[in-house]
Design an enzyme around this catalytic site. Structure first.
Site, PDB file in Angstrom:
ATOM      1  N   TYR A  70       0.848  -1.188   0.000  1.00 46.41           N
ATOM      2  CA  TYR A  70       0.000   0.000   0.000  1.00 46.41           C
ATOM      3  C   TYR A  70       0.889   1.245   0.000  1.00 46.41           C
ATOM      4  O   TYR A  70       1.588   1.520   0.975  1.00 46.41           O
ATOM      5  CB  TYR A  70      -0.914   0.026   1.228  1.00 46.41           C
ATOM      6  CG  TYR A  70      -1.863  -1.151   1.350  1.00 46.41           C
ATOM      7  CD1 TYR A  70      -2.153  -1.974   0.267  1.00 46.41           C
ATOM      8  CD2 TYR A  70      -2.470  -1.445   2.566  1.00 46.41           C
ATOM      9  CE1 TYR A  70      -3.016  -3.051   0.388  1.00 46.41           C
ATOM     10  CE2 TYR A  70      -3.339  -2.515   2.692  1.00 46.41           C
ATOM     11  CZ  TYR A  70      -3.609  -3.324   1.601  1.00 46.41           C
ATOM     12  OH  TYR A  70      -4.462  -4.388   1.724  1.00 46.41           O
ATOM     13  N   PHE A 215     -13.344  -5.195   2.225  1.00 48.18           N
ATOM     14  CA  PHE A 215     -14.540  -4.696   1.533  1.00 48.18           C
ATOM     15  C   PHE A 215     -15.788  -5.271   2.216  1.00 48.18           C
ATOM     16  O   PHE A 215     -16.645  -5.891   1.564  1.00 48.18           O
ATOM     17  CB  PHE A 215     -14.543  -5.041   0.048  1.00 48.18           C
ATOM     18  CG  PHE A 215     -13.470  -4.359  -0.756  1.00 48.18           C
ATOM     19  CD1 PHE A 215     -13.255  -2.991  -0.646  1.00 48.18           C
ATOM     20  CD2 PHE A 215     -12.663  -5.072  -1.626  1.00 48.18           C
ATOM     21  CE1 PHE A 215     -12.270  -2.366  -1.374  1.00 48.18           C
ATOM     22  CE2 PHE A 215     -11.667  -4.455  -2.361  1.00 48.18           C
ATOM     23  CZ  PHE A 215     -11.471  -3.095  -2.239  1.00 48.18           C
TER      24      PHE A 215
END
Length: 290
Positions: A70, A215
């Site tokens: 990330y 998610f």
């Protein structure tokens, strides 16, 4: 069914059952949404991101999830800036096993020496001597699974990793990995609209392995006006996102959702979902209507 508010990862690492996924704290705010968000550079609103992470800890979040991929490690550095020195109870989970040669490429790479190197870099960026939960970001078919898990096991034996986790795996892959080293967690995509990993949830729940859905909130057609999710949310006096998280918490006692947001209001909303309790009838109504 009443869900406990905590789960012990690996049997000893207690976390509250709403965590925080830090992946989206990258780039500019308008670049963070959707499955194709680049997650490539440090956030342009860095001070706001630091405040948000500190606010999450103030609200009782104890599990923070990141990865070396990330923003090329900048996400780990952001967590350290916001939360180090880590107070008692804060758990940092990170991952290795994905290369980022460009903003649009996520390439699996599981060479054992590379995984060990990335752990060393994560330790430096996170400013810690031991990573609480170190996850294999993806299994690389180019290298034996036993070698990839073996690299993580070596780090564990050296005291640099407390617990080992996997991401995006099947029951068969989890079983094979567990034969090499104890696996404490699995992080797969899972939400009301995406439920392909039901067998993994059932298996991990039976084995006492944490399941960290990423998610976790999907507001698709199942969340439409007049649908069961909206109806149950109204009954609870909650938002649909909170109710979707409550559905996950009810699904199995080992589920620890890690919703991510850069909005303080949404952060507070997500954390408050831990206080919701669905009846079995409400849970089944949502489950059947999704």
């Amino acid at each position: 069914m009443t869900n406990p508010t905590v789960f012990r990862i690996g049997g000893d690492l207690e976390v509250r059952r709403i965590g925080y996924g830090a992946m989206r704290l990258a780039n500019a705010p308008h670049e963070r949404s959707g499955m194709t968000a680049p997650i490539w550079t440090a956030p342009t609103d860095r001070a706001d991101a630091v405040r948000l992470l500190r606010r999450a800890a103030e609200l009782g979040v104890t599990l923070f999830d990141t990865a070396d991929a990330y923003a090329l490690g900048a996400n780990e550095e952001l967590l350290a800036e916001a939360l180090h020195p880590y107070r008692d109870g804060i758990v940092i989970a990170t991952k290795a096993g994905v290369l980022r040669p460009s903003p649009t490429e996520w390439i699996t790479h599981g060479h054992p020496a590379y995984l060990r190197q990335q752990a060393e870099l994560s330790l430096r960026r996170l400013r810690t001597d031991r990573i609480d939960l170190f996850q294999l970001h993806r299994i690389d078919p180019d290298y034996p699974l036993a070698d990839q898990i073996g690299a993580l096991k070596q780090l564990q034996e050296e005291g640099k990793v407390r617990h080992i986790g996997l991401s995006e795996v099947s029951v068969a892959e989890l079983t094979a990995a567990s034969a090499v080293a104890p696996i404490a967690s699995v992080q797969n995509v899972y939400n009301l609209a995406t439920r392909g990993h039901d067998p993994v949830i059932d298996h991990t729940a039976e084995a006492g392995i944490a399941f960290l859905p990423y998610f976790p909130v999907a507001m698709g057609g199942h969340a439409a006006d007049g649908g069961p999710l909206a109806a149950v949310a109204a009954e609870l006096g909650a938002t649909r996102a909170q109710t979707a998280l409550a559905w996950l918490l009810h699904r199995a006692p080992n589920i620890v959702p890690i919703p991510g947001t850069s909005s303080p209001a949404h952060l507070a909303e997500n954390v408050a979902a831990l206080g919701l309790a669905l009846t079995e009838e409400q849970y089944k109504r949502i489950d059947a209507g999704a």
